[in-house]
Design an enzyme around this catalytic site. Structure first.
Site, PDB file in Angstrom:
ATOM      1  N   ASP A 149       0.831  -1.208   0.000  1.00  0.00           N
ATOM      2  CA  ASP A 149       0.000   0.000   0.000  1.00  0.00           C
ATOM      3  C   ASP A 149       0.871   1.265   0.000  1.00  0.00           C
ATOM      4  O   ASP A 149       2.100   1.203   0.038  1.00  0.00           O
ATOM      5  CB  ASP A 149      -0.923  -0.061   1.225  1.00  0.00           C
ATOM      6  N   GLU A 182      -1.158   1.764  -5.095  1.00  0.00           N
ATOM      7  CA  GLU A 182      -0.954   3.204  -4.857  1.00  0.00           C
ATOM      8  C   GLU A 182      -2.040   4.022  -5.558  1.00  0.00           C
ATOM      9  O   GLU A 182      -1.878   5.219  -5.765  1.00  0.00           O
ATOM     10  CB  GLU A 182       0.486   3.649  -5.130  1.00  0.00           C
ATOM     11  N   TRP A 183      -3.163   3.329  -5.866  1.00  0.00           N
ATOM     12  CA  TRP A 183      -4.423   3.966  -6.291  1.00  0.00           C
ATOM     13  C   TRP A 183      -4.325   4.673  -7.642  1.00  0.00           C
ATOM     14  O   TRP A 183      -5.208   5.453  -8.002  1.00  0.00           O
ATOM     15  CB  TRP A 183      -4.924   4.942  -5.209  1.00  0.00           C
ATOM     16  N   GLY A 184      -3.243   4.438  -8.353  1.00  0.00           N
ATOM     17  CA  GLY A 184      -3.131   5.027  -9.691  1.00  0.00           C
ATOM     18  C   GLY A 184      -2.559   6.433  -9.725  1.00  0.00           C
ATOM     19  O   GLY A 184      -2.438   7.029 -10.793  1.00  0.00           O
ATOM     20  N   ASP A 204     -10.261   3.564  -3.226  1.00  0.00           N
ATOM     21  CA  ASP A 204     -10.951   2.395  -2.660  1.00  0.00           C
ATOM     22  C   ASP A 204     -12.401   2.316  -3.121  1.00  0.00           C
ATOM     23  O   ASP A 204     -13.105   3.320  -3.174  1.00  0.00           O
ATOM     24  CB  ASP A 204     -10.947   2.466  -1.133  1.00  0.00           C
TER      25      ASP A 204
HETATM   26  C1  GLA Z   1      -5.983   1.352   1.671  1.00  0.00           C
HETATM   27  C2  GLA Z   1      -6.177   0.372   0.535  1.00  0.00           C
HETATM   28  C3  GLA Z   1      -7.318  -0.567   0.883  1.00  0.00           C
HETATM   29  C4  GLA Z   1      -7.037  -1.295   2.190  1.00  0.00           C
HETATM   30  C5  GLA Z   1      -6.765  -0.284   3.301  1.00  0.00           C
HETATM   31  C6  GLA Z   1      -6.265  -0.948   4.565  1.00  0.00           C
HETATM   32  O1  GLA Z   1      -7.061   2.229   1.791  1.00  0.00           O
HETATM   33  O2  GLA Z   1      -6.428   1.023  -0.670  1.00  0.00           O
HETATM   34  O3  GLA Z   1      -7.547  -1.507  -0.159  1.00  0.00           O
HETATM   35  O4  GLA Z   1      -5.931  -2.137   2.015  1.00  0.00           O
HETATM   36  O5  GLA Z   1      -5.793   0.672   2.895  1.00  0.00           O
HETATM   37  O6  GLA Z   1      -6.007  -0.020   5.586  1.00  0.00           O
END
Ligand code: GLA
Length: 407
Positions: A149, A182-184, A204
Site C-alpha cells: 500500500d 498506490e491507487w493510480g 478504494d
Molecule cells: C488502503 C487500501 C485498501 C485497504 C486499506 C487498509 O485504503 O487502498 O484496499 O488495504 O488501505 O487499511
C-alpha cells in the site's frame, strides 16, 4: 598500467547487479482469491481465516479458481529486537507460518499486506527501511502474495519504492505475487510492467453501485466510478500485469442485479477477482454469481485482453472482449435505474480492436453461436443479415452477457 585499470573498471561494472526482474508467471491470468478488508477491515483472526479457507474449499470456490486468501491491514504485531515483523499474538496466537501451513494443506495460498511508508493506512508498522527484512520474513512464513500500500509515504518516490520491494521479494527467494496499491496516482501502468503483477487504478471501492462516498481527505468509489476510470487503461494491461479496479463487493449489500453487473464487468475488464464477502454465510444468489464458471472463464481467458467499451446507445453500454480461439464476450450494461429495451442488429457491431488485440468481430462474414452467460442457455446464432435480430430488455443496473462462439 592503464589497461589494467580499464580492465578492473570493466570487471567492476560487470559485477554491478542488473535490475532484478519480478517473479514471472504468477499472473498469466488475473489473480483470484479472497481478502479480509471489504467485510472485516481490522477485525480479523486466525479463526476467521481458517473458517474462510474451509468455506473456500467446501463451497467449490477453490476449484473454481479462487486460491489466494489475503490478510489485509491490521495483522501486525511489533518488530522483534532484530527488526523482524511479527503477527499480532492476540489475533494470530500460532503465528503466521501456522496460517500458511493450514492454507497450503488445503491447496490454498496466503496473501499478506504491507505499506511502502512508515505506517500502513490503519497505522500499523510499514515496511520503510525494512523492505528486504520483511521480504525474508514473508518468505520464511510461506507467504505467496503481497499487497503493498501507499499510505504515509511523504517524500518517497513510488517508482523507487515499488522497485525496491519487488527486488527484495526476488532476492528473498520465494515466488511472491506483488499487488501494487498506490491507487493510480503515479500512473503505475506506465512504468510497473516489470515491477508488479497488478496495480490499483482507482481509489478504494465501497459497497455501492453508482456513487462517491466522500470523507475528509479521501473519497471512495462506487462500482460505476471504478469502471469509468479503469476503462481508459486497457492498452496497459496484459498477461502478467493487470489493471486492478479494486476488490469485489459482491454479497456485501448491493442488490442481486447490481452484484451480477459488478461481477460481469470485472470479468469483462480482465480484473483481479478478489472476493470481499463472508464466504461462511453467503446466500445462494451470491454463490451463483461468484461461482459462474463460464463468466470466470471470460476473466481468465488466456488471450489476456481487457474488454473494450465500444459504444453507448439509449443509456446502455456495449462492451466486447476478444477471447482466445476467435470467440468474443459481449456485454450490454444498463447502469441506469430503469429497465431499457433494445433491438439488437449484429451488423451494428462490426468492429476492430485496433488499440490492443487487432481482432475483428466481422459479423458480416462470420457467424457465432450465442451462449447466454447468465441463463447458461444457447440462444441460436448471430445473423449475417442487416436486420434487427432480437429484442432485449436489459434490467436496471444489470447486464445481458453472451459468449459468442466462433464457428
Ligand atoms: C488502503 C487500501 C485498501 C485497504 C486499506 C487498509 O485504503 O487502498 O484496499 O488495504 O488501505 O487499511
Amino acid at each position: 598500467m592503464q589497461r589494467i585499470a580499464l580492465l578492473c573498471g570493466m570487471l567492476a561494472l560487470l559485477a554491478l547487479p542488473l535490475k532484478a526482474q519480478k517473479w514471472e508467471h504468477l499472473a498469466d491470468t488475473p489473480q483470484m482469491g479472497w481478502s479480509t478488508w471489504n467485510k472485516f477491515q481490522g477485525n480479523i483472526s486466525e479463526d476467521i481465516i481458517k473458517g474462510i479457507a474451509d468455506a473456500m474449499v467446501e463451497s467449490g470456490l477453490r476449484d473454481a479458481g479462487y486460491t489466494y486468501i489475503n490478510i489485509d491491514d491490521c495483522w501486525h504485531g511489533q518488530r522483534d529486537e532484530n527488526g523482524f515483523i511479527q503477527a499480532d499474538p492476540a489475533k494470530f496466537p500460532n503465528g503466521m507460518k501456522a496460517v500458511a501451513d493450514y492454507l497450503h494443506a488445503k491447496g490454498l495460498k496466503l496473501g499478506i499486506y504491507s505499506d511502502a511508508g512508515t505506517g500502513t493506512c490503519a497505522g500499523m508498522p510499514g515496511s520503510l527501511g525494512h523492505e528486504y527484512q520483511d521480504a525474508i520474513q514473508y518468505a520464511r512464513w510461506g507467504v505467496d502474495y503481497l499487497k503493498y500500500d501507499w499510505c504515509n509515504t511523504t517524500n518517497i518516490n513510488p517508482q523507487g519504492a515499488y522497485q525496491l520491494i519487488s527486488d527484495s521479494l526476488r532476492a528473498a527467494g520465494r515466488p511472491i505475487f506483488l499487488s501494487m496499491c498506490e491507487w493510480g496516482n503515479s500512473h503505475p501502468w506506465r512504468w510497473a510492467r516489470e515491477v508488479g503483477h497488478s496495480w490499483r487504478t482507482t481509489p478504494d471501492i465501497w459497497c455501492d453501485f453508482d456513487s462517491l462516498r466522500i470523507f475528509p481527505g479521501y473519497t471512495q468509489f462506487g462500482v460505476m466510478q471504478c469502471i469509468q476510470l479503469n476503462d481508459t487503461l486497457r492498452q496497459y494491461a496484459g498477461k502478467g500485469y493487470w489493471n486492478d479496479p479494486d476488490m469485489l463487493e459482491v454479497g456485501n449489500g448491493m442488490t442481486e442485479n447490481e452484484d451480477r453487473a459488478h461481477f460481469t464487468m470485472w470479468c469483462m475488464m480482465a480484473s483481479p477477482l478478489i472476493l470481499g464477502n463472508d464466504l461462511r454465510s453467503m446466500s445462494d444468489a451470491t454463490r451463483n454469481i461468484i461461482m459462474n464458471k463460464e463468466m470466470i472463464a471470460i476473466d481468465q481467458d488466456t488471450l489476456g485482453v481487457q474488454g473494450l467499451h465500444f459504444c453507448d446507445h439509449d443509456g446502455l453500454q456495449f462492451w466486447f472482449k476478444p477471447l482466445a480461439g476467435g470467440d468474443w464476450a459481449f456485454t450490454i450494461l444498463n447502469p441506469t435505474r430503469k429497465d431499457i429495451s433494445y433491438s439488437l442488429n449484429w451488423q451494428d457491431f462490426n468492429l476492430t480492436d485496433s488499440e490492443v488485440s487487432r481482432l475483428s468481430t466481422t459479423f458480416n462474414t462470420r457467424q457465432y453461436k450465442v451462449f447466454n452467460l447468465w441463463t447458461h442457455k444457447m440462444e441460436g446464432k448471430t445473423s449475417l443479415k442487416n436486420k434487427v435480430e432480437r429484442k432485449l430488455t436489459v434490467k436496471a443496473r444489470d447486464v445481458i452477457s453472451y459468449r459468442l462462439i466462433a464457428q
